[in-house]
Scaffold this active site. Structure first.
Site, mmCIF file in Angstrom:
data_model
loop_
_atom_site.group_PDB
_atom_site.id
_atom_site.type_symbol
_atom_site.label_atom_id
_atom_site.label_comp_id
_atom_site.label_asym_id
_atom_site.label_seq_id
_atom_site.Cartn_x
_atom_site.Cartn_y
_atom_site.Cartn_z
ATOM 1 N N SER A 247 -73.008 13.482 -9.466
ATOM 2 C CA SER A 247 -71.633 13.119 -8.418
ATOM 3 C C SER A 247 -71.699 11.684 -8.918
ATOM 4 O O SER A 247 -70.614 11.250 -9.332
ATOM 5 C CB SER A 247 -72.052 14.138 -7.347
ATOM 6 N N ASP A 395 -65.541 23.463 -9.858
ATOM 7 C CA ASP A 395 -65.309 22.297 -8.801
ATOM 8 C C ASP A 395 -65.022 22.086 -7.697
ATOM 9 O O ASP A 395 -64.424 21.195 -7.938
ATOM 10 C CB ASP A 395 -65.800 20.993 -9.625
ATOM 11 N N HIS A 423 -69.986 22.528 -7.106
ATOM 12 C CA HIS A 423 -70.295 20.859 -7.397
ATOM 13 C C HIS A 423 -71.745 20.714 -6.939
ATOM 14 O O HIS A 423 -72.555 20.744 -5.961
ATOM 15 C CB HIS A 423 -69.491 20.127 -6.200
#
EC number: 2.3.1.84
Length: 451
Positions: A247, A395, A423
C-alpha cells in the site's frame, strides 16, 4: 492522470472468489534475467511463467466464497480476529538516522519459538518468560509493544548483525506496522524456507514507536529506506537485498526505486496494492461511497492519533510560521499546533489531513498538488531493479483504474493484475493470503535462480 472509472468499487463484474492473474507487458517486452546454472537468459515475464506458477499469466486462485468482493475482503482483513494467525516473533531494534530521527526495525526471529516453548496448535507460549525479557529490554518512556514483540538485548542484536542470509525488507502501509495481519503473513511466508533474513522497517511514529524529531513521514520519505539499505549493504557487501512494499509502503518503495535508479543495492523488489496515482486514489476515496465511508475516515483518524501521541516532539505554538520556505527536500513541520490537532480530530478523509499537515510542510498549496507530484507513477520510468507489481481491479482504496500504459513501458516491471483480492487482502477460506504466498514464492525463486 487517468480518468476515474464510472464503475463503483463494488459492481457485478467483480463479484466472485475465483481469481485470475493477468500479465501486463508492454510492446518492448520484459528485461532479460540471467540465470545461475545454465547461463541462460529469460524474459522477466517468462521467468514468472516458468518458475513461479502462482504468478503465471492466466494462473487462477481461489479466495473465500464468503468474501466475494474487494470491499468484503478489505473489511474482513481490518475487522476480523487474526490474533492466532501468523504468530511470528519480532525482536525490535531502534534505528538511528543521520538527521537525528529514529524508526524501529522488527526482525523476525524464528528461534524464539523454541526459546519460549511456542505451541503451534494453540499459539500459546511461555508468556511469563517472554514478559520478563520484554520488561528487561524495554526503553523507558516508550509505548507498550504488540504481542510477541520485544526489544533486542545487545548480544541478540550483535548475533543478528552476523547473519549474512539474503535480506528481505518489508515496508508496511499508511495505518500499519509489523503487527498487521498481512505483514505478519508476509514475514511468515518469507521466512518459512529458511532462505531469508526478514525485517519490517516501521516508519517513524508507527507500530508503537516514538518520533524524536519534528519530521513526519510522507510519500517522499525515502531517506530512511535509503539509509537502512545502505547500512545493511555495508555490513554484508556480498549478500543480496530485497524489498517489498504494501500500500503506502509500496508508494514509498517505488519512489525510492525511481529516485535511486541504477544506484539501488536491491536485487529485486515487489509492490502490493500500490496506489500508483495518489491523486486518482484520493478522488476515488472521496467519490466512491463505500471507499469514503468505510476506509477514508479510519485512515485519517489513525494519522491524527499518530500526531496526537507525538505532540511532545511535534508540537509547536498556535500561530507558528515556517522558519524557511518549505520544500520537498527541506520541509518545515510548522503545522503541528494545538488548534490544528483539535481540527484534525473531526477529519473524515486523508485529503483533509494532508491539506492541513502534509502539503504545507512540503511547500504545496494543497493536498491535490501534493498527490499529483508525490505519486510513484511519476518515477516508474527510472526504476532499474526487477520489480514485481501486484494490483487488484476490485481494490476499494486504489480503484480499478491502474496506470497500465505508463507502467508497461518499463521492461523491468512485471505487472500482475488480478481481478479479485481487495486491498492487501486476497484471503482464502482459511484466512491465508494468496498474495503474500505469491510474493514469497517470487523472491525464493529469484534468489535461487537469478544471478
Amino acid at each position: 492522470m487517468s480518468e476515474v472509472s464510472k464503475w463503483p468499487a463494488i459492481n457485478p463484474f467483480h463479484w466472485g472468489y475465483n481469481g485470475t492473474v493477468s500479465h501486463i507487458v508492454g510492446e518492448n517486452g520484459s528485461i532479460k534475467l540471467h540465470l545461475k546454472d545454465n547461463k541462460e537468459q529469460v524474459d522477466f515475464d517468462e521467468f514468472a511463467n516458468k518458475y513461479v506458477p502462482t504468478l503465471k499469466n492466466g494462473a487462477q486462485f481461489k479466495l473465500s466464497p464468503y468474501l466475494f468482493t474487494g470491499i468484503l475482503q478489505t473489511l474482513y482483513l481490518g475487522a476480523a480476529d487474526f490474533s492466532k494467525k501468523f504468530p511470528v516473533f519480532y525482536g525490535r531494534e531502534i534505528v538511528k538516522f543521520s538527521d537525528g530521527g529514529v524508526c524501529t526495525a522488527d526482525w523476525l526471529i524464528d528461534s524464539w519459538k523454541k526459546d519460549y516453548e511456542f505451541d503451534q496448535s494453540t499459539t500459546s507460549f511461555d508468556k511469563k518468560k517472554f514478559d520478563k525479557d520484554e520488561k528487561a529490554t524495554h526503553p523507558e518512556g516508550w509505548p507498550r509493544l504488540q504481542p510477541r514483540t520485544r526489544y533486542l538485548k545487545d548480544n541478540e542484536l550483535e548475533e543478528l548483525r552476523e547473519v549474512d542470509l539474503p535480506l528481505v525488507v518489508i515496508l508496511h502501509g499508511l495505518a500499519g506496522g509489523s503487527h498487521e495481519p498481512i505483514i505478519r503473513s508476509l514475514a511468515e511466508n518469507l521466512s518459512r524456507s529458511g532462505r531469508f533474513q526478514v525485517v519490517v522497517l516501521n516508519t517513524r511514529g508507527c507500530a508503537r514507536s516514538k518520533i524524536t524529531t519534528r519530521n513526519l513521514f510522507t510519500a517522499y520519505h525515502t531517506m530512511d529506506i535509503r539509509e537502512f539499505l545502505q547500512r545493511e549493504k555495508q555490513r554484508h557487501p556480498d549478500r543480496k537485498l530485497y524489498a517489498v512494499g504494501c500500500s503506502f509502503g509500496a508508494t514509498m518503495l517505488a519512489n525510492y526505486l525511481g529516485e535511486e535508479g541504477d544506484k539501488s543495492p536491491l536485487s529485486a523488489a515487489a509492490t502490493l496494492c500500490n496506489p500508483w496515482d495518489l491523486l486518482l486514489s484520493a478522488i476515488r476515496m472521496s467519490q466512491d461511497w463505500w471507499s469514503r465511508t468505510l476506509f477514508s475516515k479510519n485512515i485519517a483518524q489513525f494519522l491524527t492519533r499518530t500526531v496526537q501521541v507525538n505532540m511532545g516532539e511535534l508540537g509547536v505554538p498556535n500561530g507558528s510560521l515556517p522558519d524557511h520556505p518549505p520544500t520537498v527536500k527541506n520541509p518545515s513541520f510548522y503545522m503541528f499546533t494545538p488548534e490544528n490537532l483539535i481540527k484534525a480530530k473531526s477529519f473524515k478523509s486523508t485529503r483533509e489531513f494532508d491539506e492541513v499537515y502534509t502539503a504545507p510542510a512540503l511547500g504545496f498549496p494543497n493536498a491535490m498538488e501534493y498527490y499529483k507530484a508525490a505519486s510513484s507513477i511519476n518515477r516508474v520510468d527510472t526504476i532499474r531493479v526487477p520489480t514485481l507489481v501486484i494490483n487488484s481491479r476490485d481494490d476499494p482504496v486504489v480503484g480499478p483504474d491502474q496506470p497500465y500504459s505508463i507502467v508497461e513501458k518499463n521492461p523491468r516491471i512485471l505487472y500482475c493484475r488480478t481481478d479479485l483480492g481487495g486491498h492487501l487482502a486476497y484471503l482464502d477460506k482459511d484466512n491465508n493470503s494468496w498474495a503474500t504466498k505469491a510474493i514469497a514464492e517470487f523472491f525464493t525463486k529469484f534468489d535461487e535462480l537469478v544471478v
